[in-house]
Enzyme design. Structure first.
Site, short mmCIF file in Angstrom:
data_model
loop_
_atom_site.label_atom_id
_atom_site.label_comp_id
_atom_site.label_asym_id
_atom_site.label_seq_id
_atom_site.Cartn_x
_atom_site.Cartn_y
_atom_site.Cartn_z
N ASP A 325 0.86 -1.17 0.00
CA ASP A 325 0.00 0.00 0.00
C ASP A 325 0.90 1.23 0.00
OD1 ASP A 325 -2.53 1.33 0.28
OD2 ASP A 325 -1.98 1.74 2.35
N ASP A 620 -2.61 -0.48 6.09
CA ASP A 620 -2.78 0.15 7.40
C ASP A 620 -4.18 0.69 7.62
OD1 ASP A 620 -2.58 2.15 5.52
OD2 ASP A 620 -1.54 3.54 6.85
N ASP A 624 -8.05 -1.72 3.80
CA ASP A 624 -7.11 -2.80 3.54
C ASP A 624 -7.53 -4.12 4.19
OD1 ASP A 624 -5.30 -1.16 2.12
OD2 ASP A 624 -4.50 -0.39 4.01
#
Length: 881
Positions: A325, A620, A624
């Site tokens: 990410d 995070d 996600d």
């Protein structure tokens, strides 16, 4: 549910049967009964008993339980108890490790619980977010958490941080106007606010259009429940278990038929076949795997990687793709001014770490910035215009933004050049402000400077260029510079000023003096580039998934090294048009995924798994959670990660360091190598026993070893040595080059070949010794066969320490447990041979010194065979290099 962003606010209020002044208390109660509380679906939490019983849900465990029951009914009570104790220990360790990892939805619920201000009975009241219903009018103020999905009906410079939901690092300006577009992702719905996000600036009103499971975050919670989270190790064990079952059945039937055809008593053959079956079944494997994984978990915790599920850690070593990410993993989610341009001094680069107001401003010619009044004015106005600031947090031990991240970056820039925002405002008090407007795209503040009124404008570059007093050719030149900034992934703001008399009027908003451009970027983690190189050297692909736009995503990916020439970038619009199979076919060329929604992240992970790739994903945010669960290994950030992401993950990085992932990969590969060593040892010794009995039957010899002796070898000799192999020190250079792993069974062709080179000497040596003694003294022959097989296994454990390195090249004392275990099994073998009680139980007799020398000489052949194979393997490797 209709697309509320396409519908005007009057229609929505009519459709929801509400009013701009809110619902009545009675109507709110009725709707609460109808729609239910504004809660997310809660998965029933498993009790520790339930988790404990789940530890037995494995085909390998089923085999061992069956074997234990059969052995018990054959009156081998001790052996049955040992098997049960092994399984019990394995289940207890697994329960302790996994019992705390069952709270994903509970954490999701805690993450979004808050209070909210709503209109009820035409008055503002504070209610729990669980009591909010569709049709409620919610008041949004700076610092509030959005309690439900809302359609914005009024916005006063309202900005909302949606990074936890969308992955987009920039706060979003909200509008109340209708957006005419049939298919918009969450990140593009500028007139909507979503449950669980935060208001960072401005204020507004919104009408509730969805609560509970119907919200965007509610859809994510449903996704977590439905996702398959099987780890590769769990799947491999299932495959291996089926292989063992069919192998045991086949060998048992063949040996039983051959034995009875050679006139062996049926009862004797049945007992032998059962004992041999128990020997083939690696009952020590579950406990050894647990110990290997637990040791790996302990080592990883010391390196800031907290492992929540034992089986997950081995998966990371097998990962072929790491999907990272951008926000929070590749970058710090800290906005910082990286580049500036001024008319007088052109381009400058700004150094510094995050929001720390220390750094240098250096010209592109690497010359320090000289003192200049216009340049000083540029930095002074950056500080004066900022409504946010930077503060040092003792708890976090770092500088943090106080307010809007972009404006905090502007304040930080001014402070680096010596202009403190708070001190400036005391000297140059603010007289007037025009907040940023989504349509106008500028923010103006008026300060008193030297008894004059100075208007500072911070605007979108194209807006300030229109409002400036520059000639057109200069504007065109500046526009090209702006586009170059944007192509580098920078968010560009333009700064200008003008002196005015009195208050600023609409007619005054023109003819500003252009001062320069500010290029703002989310700070790239310094360790990211190095970690990326190591991961690629280890044979893994790193791809980036982000909610940011394509230009920003591409620039960051290039800067870190994820994007390389010839790679492709896929956006949410393109992914939406592809089936999972079509997406899987394109993945080999894609290194960046931009403007991605939670649903698309899940689709990407599933597409990789459809290709058979083992995927590790970092994250995070709330968005996600589903892909973290779906990935073979979910890795969450421990410091900046939401509780949802941490609970949904398998591993939590306590230091938020991308480099820690590489360390964890190294440990994961070591764990896989260690498991392979144990499997090789257990299966090769079992294979040696099978060949010894099978060979004797085909040669029409009596059984060379008894059922009780097979059990002895299996539990005593194997039981100590396989655990010792599990504690073998980590091999070096596991991250150099690609890591090969067979698709199934935890076995590969090299392991099968090694089993033959180990088992064949066992068979030849054992049958030869048995033939030499059985016609003279059958008890002596059984004792000799039992002992030579035991010594074969001792030597074989040392063979299995490395697949290509000679045992004479290995450090003899590096695995002290193996050395101690070898001494222990030697002493136990002496007990089995010379102690009267054991002689009666195992049908053994004492051996002479000559017989011991003969046994050790014959058993030593297994080292010779394996050393020759290892030498050939090393020569082949050198030829390949």
């Amino acid at each position: 549910m209709p697309n509320y962003y396409e519908t005007n606010t009057e229609e929505i209020i009519t459709t929801l049967r509400t009013h701009i002044n809110g619902l009545s208390s009675i109507e709110a109660k009725n709707r609460l009964k109808k729609y239910g509380q504004n809660r997310l679906p809660e998965q029933k939490q498993k009790s520790y008993l339930h988790i404990f019983l789940d530890q037995f849900k494995s085909p390998l465990i089923y085999i061992l339980l069956t074997a234990a029951i059969i052995v018990f009914f054959l009156q081998e009570t001790t052996d049955a108890i040992i098997i049960f104790l092994v399984l019990l220990f394995n289940a207890v360790v697994g329960t302790i490790q996994e019992g705390k990892a069952q709270n994903t939805l509970k954490a999701l619920k805690q993450f979004v619980e808050t209070k909210a201000i709503v209109f009820r009975d035409e008055s503002q009241i504070v209610v729990s977010d669980t009591e909010i219903v569709p049709g409620d009018i919610v008041v949004l103020e700076e610092g509030d958490k959005v309690p439900a999905d809302l359609r914005i009906i009024k916005s006063n410079s309202l900005r909302i941080d949606e990074s936890a939901l969308t992955g987009e690092s920039e706060p979003v300006y909200k509008i109340s106007e209708t957006i005419a577009h049939p298919k918009l992702g969450v990140a593009d719905q500028k007139n909507m606010a979503f449950k669980g996000t935060h208001v960072v600036a401005g204020n507004g009103l919104g009408v509730v259009v969805a609560t509970g499971v119907s919200t965007e975050i509610g859809k994510i919670s449903k996704g977590i429940i439905s996702v398959d989270d099987s780890s590769p190790l769990k799947t491999d064990i299932a495959f291996l278990s089926r292989l063992i079952i069919w192998t045991v059945i086949f060998i048992s039937i063949v040996l039983f038929i051959v034995g009875t055809l050679h006139n062996k008593p049926v009862k004797e053959m049945f007992t032998t076949v059962v004992a041999l079956s128990v020997s083939i079944i690696p009952e020590g494997l579950p406990i050894v795997m647990t110990l290997v994984l637990a040791a790996g978990v302990w080592r990883m915790t010391k390196k800031n990687a907290l492992v929540k599920k034992l089986q997950a850690v081995e998966s990371l070593g097998q990962a072929k793709v790491i999907a990272v990410d951008k926000t929070g993993t590749v970058t710090k989610n800290e906005m910082i001014v990286k580049k500036i341009y001024t008319l007088n001094h052109e381009f400058f680069e700004v150094s510094g770490d995050g929001y720390n107001p220390k750094g240098d401003i250096v010209s592109t010619g690497n010359q320090a910035v000289i003192e200049d009044e216009n340049l000083r004015l540029f930095f002074k106005l950056c500080a004066l215009s900022a409504n946010a600031g930077v503060i040092y947090s003792k708890q976090a031990k770092k500088w943090l933004a106080s307010g809007d991240p972009t404006q905090a970056a502007m304040a930080c820039l001014g402070q680096k050049f010596g202009f403190n925002k708070e001190e400036l405002k005391k000297i140059n008090p603010r007289i007037q402000e025009i907040p940023f407007d989504y349509k106008l795209k500028y923010h103006i503040v008026v300060n008193q400077v030297n008894n004059k009124h100075l208007a500072t404008i911070v605007a979108a570059p194209e807006v300030l260029l229109k409002l400036s007093d520059l000639p057109q050719n200069k504007k065109d030149e500046l526009y090209n510079i702006y586009e170059n900034f944007a192509s580098e992934g920078l968010r560009v703001l333009a700064v200008g000023y003008k002196h005015i008399k009195g208050e600023l009027e609409n007619s005054d908003i023109k003819n500003f003096v252009f001062l320069g451009f500010v290029g703002i970027q989310d700070t790239i983690r310094p360790e990211a580039k190095k970690a990326l190189r190591v991961a690629e050297q280890a044979g893994m692909r790193v791809v980036m998934i982000t909610g940011d736009n394509k230009t920003t995503a591409l620039a960051i990916a290039k800067a870190v090294g994820i994007y390389k020439k010839g790679d492709e970038v896929l956006t949410n619009v393109e992914i939406e048009k592809l089936t999972e199979q079509e997406l899987a076919a394109k993945l080999d060329k894609v290194s960046v995924f931009a403007r991605i929604t939670p649903e698309h992240k899940l689709k990407i992970i599933k597409a990789y798994r459809h290709k058979g790739e083992i995927v590790a994903m970092t994250g995070d945010g709330v968005n996600d959670a589903p892909p973290l669960v779906a990935a073979d290994l979910g890795v969450a950030m421990g410091k900046i990660g939401t509780e949802v992401a941490k609970e949904a993950s398998d591993i939590v990085l306590l230091d938020d360091n991308f480099g820690t992932i590489v360390t964890a990969i190294d440990e994961g590969r070591n764990i896989y190598k260690t498991i392979k060593k144990v499997i090789l040892y257990l299966f090769s010794t079992s294979f040696g026993e099978v060949l010894t009995i099978g060979g004797a039957l085909f040669m029409d010899l009596p059984l060379p070893i008894l059922a009780s002796q097979i059990i002895w070898l299996n539990f005593v000799t194997d039981g100590f040595l396989d655990v010792s192999l599990a504690m073998e020190p980590k091999e070096e250079s596991l991250l150099n080059g690609k890591f090969y792993k067979p698709k199934k069974y935890l076995l590969d062709s090299q392991m099968v070949g090694r089993m033959f080179t180990m088992a064949v000497p066992m068979m030849i040596g054992s049958i030869a010794i048995f033939k030499a003694y059985y016609q003279i003294d059958m008890v002596k022959a059984w004792t000799m066969t039992l002992t030579v097989l035991a010594v074969f296994q001792w030597f074989n454990a040392w063979n299995c320490r490395h697949e290509s390195k000679s045992i004479f090249q290995m450090k003899f004392f590096s695995n002290k447990l193996l050395l101690a275990s070898t001494i222990v099994v030697f002493l136990l073998q002496l007990l089995a041979i010379y102690y009267p009680f054991m002689q009666k139980y195992l049908h053994t007799t004492g051996l002479s010194l000559y017989e011991w020398i003969l046994i050790i000489s014959v058993a030593g052949s297994i080292i010779v065979f394996e050393e020759i194979r290892k030498l050939i393997s090393r020569l082949n490797q050198n030829m390949l290099w």
